[in-house]
Design an enzyme around this catalytic site. Structure first.
Site, short mmCIF file in Angstrom:
data_model
loop_
_atom_site.label_atom_id
_atom_site.label_comp_id
_atom_site.label_asym_id
_atom_site.label_seq_id
_atom_site.Cartn_x
_atom_site.Cartn_y
_atom_site.Cartn_z
N THR A 68 48.72 36.63 29.82
CA THR A 68 48.01 36.84 28.57
C THR A 68 48.08 38.33 28.26
O THR A 68 48.45 39.14 29.12
CB THR A 68 46.53 36.40 28.67
N ARG B 139 44.17 38.76 21.75
CA ARG B 139 44.30 37.46 22.41
C ARG B 139 45.69 36.91 22.12
O ARG B 139 46.04 36.67 20.97
CB ARG B 139 43.25 36.49 21.88
N LYS C 130 43.61 40.79 28.72
CA LYS C 130 42.72 41.08 29.86
C LYS C 130 42.90 42.55 30.25
O LYS C 130 42.58 43.42 29.43
CB LYS C 130 43.01 40.09 30.99
N TYR D 209 54.84 32.99 7.64
CA TYR D 209 55.44 32.03 8.58
C TYR D 209 56.79 32.54 9.05
O TYR D 209 57.57 33.07 8.25
CB TYR D 209 55.64 30.67 7.90
N GLU E 158 58.92 30.71 11.86
CA GLU E 158 59.49 29.90 12.95
C GLU E 158 60.89 30.39 13.32
O GLU E 158 61.70 30.68 12.43
CB GLU E 158 59.61 28.43 12.53
N ASP F 71 51.96 34.28 37.50
CA ASP F 71 50.99 34.33 36.39
C ASP F 71 50.16 35.59 36.62
O ASP F 71 49.25 35.62 37.45
CB ASP F 71 50.12 33.08 36.41
#
Ligand code: DSN
Length: 420
Positions: free
Chosen positions: A228, A237, A231, A56, A58, A202
């Protein structure tokens, strides 16, 4: 078999193990023409499967809410620096879980609920998160939408300007999911400046083309860039937000703590690996080959009488309107899938059919170019697509099965990372 091998998974959970093997084999034997998909390298695949998933973190490097960040901080710093270097931006945030959360963070950063926002309509080639009505972005904001011209299939910048002047949006999205033509970032920037909006590019679909110099860059035009990473960029991903210095802090706060908790550190590492790969000379060649293949495939389809939205393509993506072939996009896509050619049914601009049974199919060349297919194979692909669509119309499954065998035979000569 799957590469790297998965012996522990296969023994601990044979059902999932078998399904993973089956998916690897399926990806190997089919022509993958879904324009938003690709094959990651073995190095990217390995990075996603590491112990970094156990941690973790954060916060941001040097400012975390959990101890034990001696390794994670340098991983994230490397990913950020590589993104900044590759795209030439002031700021990068590599934590968004995927494209939709990345775009939501943009709204959180720069808008209040009810504000006017502007993007391309989904059926015209935009994305759900650019203010489409069923998305939170269309429910919580007052979205106005532009489209393409009926006669050209291209975005009409005069219409965009008129709409922006009339509606005065807080943010303007350019880019989308089914745009076969070059996006005119300078023209969008001029309009955004005129109305005082933040321009958000985008570039999810075309990030790899931009990185490889095969599509103009929005840097210097759009204040915010969303993408993203899986692609054309050929990473895991995930997603990234990039910006000029002025908009950096608002974006960071919106991603964390505004929207997300702990970043997915295994994904961050894999993004870093993919960005390193994308900075190579080989990747530049890849990006240009993606476009060359798409052009060759588009030309071969036009020669066979197919009606392409906008008449062709400038990038990796082709949108075919099947209205003149007397078959819907959905039955065509299903028949092509049986024939070993994987793509998706899609609305076309001004579609008279419903989104779940639209008039078009959407295809693209990022994945097949990674496999090593070149322009010389594109007429063969167009021939198979044409034959399969005609067979679908007659209900001739034998032809579809024969094509699937031919496809698998061709692809046997083209290695796939992740399979051996
Ligand atoms: N699912 C992506 C695509 O296929 O274009 C968009 O979110």
């Amino acid at each position: 078999m799957h590469q790297p091998p998965i012996p522990h998974l296969a023994s601990a959970d044979p059902e999932i193990g078998r399904l993973v093997e089956a998916e690897a084999e399926r990806q190997h034997r089919k022509i993958r023409l879904i324009p938003s998909e690709n094959y990651v390298s073995a190095a990217v695949l390995e990075a996603t499967g590491t112990v970094l998933t156990n941690k973790y973190s954060e916060g941001y490097p040097g400012r975390r809410y959990y101890e034990g960040q001696q390794v994670i901080d340098p991983v994230e710093r490397l990913a950020v620096q590589r993104a900044k270097d590759l795209f030439g931006v002031d700021h990068a945030n590599v934590q968004p879980y995927s494209g939709s959360p990345a775009n939501l963070a943009v709204y959180l950063a720069f808008c209040q609920p009810g504000d006017t926002v502007m993007g391309m309509a989904l059926p015209m080639g935009g994305h759900l998160t650019h203010g489409w009505s069923v998305s939170a972005t269309g429910k919580w904001f007052r979205a106005v939408r532009y489209g393409v011209r009926r006669d050209t299939g291209r975005v009409d910048m005069d219409e965009v300007r008129d709409l922006a002047l009339a509606e005065r949006p807080r943010i303007i999205f350019c880019g989308g999911t089914a745009i076969p033509r070059t996006i005119d970032f300078p023209a969008f920037a001029e309009i955004a400046r005129e109305v005082g909006a933040v321009l958000v590019a985008d570039i999810a679909h075309i990030a790899g083309l931009i990185a490889g110099g095969a599509h103009p860059s929005p840097v210097g035009h759009a204040q915010v860039i969303s993408t993203t990473t899986h692609k054309t960029l050929r990473g895991p991903r995930g997603a990234m937000l990039m910006s000029d210095a002025e908009h950096a802090s608002a974006l960071d706060k919106a991603v964390f703590p505004g929207l997300q908790g702990g970043p997915h550190n295994h994904t961050t590492a894999a993004i870093a690996v993919a960005l390193r790969e994308a900075a190579s000379e080989d990747f530049r060649t890849y990006a240009h080959n993606v476009v060359a293949n798409a052009r060759a495939l588009a030309e071969a389809l036009v020669e066979r009488g197919y009606d392409l939205v906008s008449g062709g393509t400038d990038n990796h993506l082709i949108l075919v309107d099947l209205t003149n072939r007397g078959i819907g996009g959905k039955p065509a896509a299903k028949a092509l899938d049986r024939a070993g050619i994987e793509l998706n049914y899609n609305t076309v601009p001004f579609d008279t059919r419903k989104p779940f049974d639209p008039s078009g199919i959407r295809l693209g060349t990022p994945a097949i170019t990674t496999r090593g297919l070149g322009v010389e194979q594109m007429p063969t692909l167009a021939g198979w697509i044409d034959e399969a669509i005609q067979a679908a119309d007659r209900g001739d499954d034998a032809v579809l099965d024969r094509i699937a065998d031919e496809v698998a035979e061709l692809l046997a000569g083209y290695p796939m990372p992740g399979w051996a």
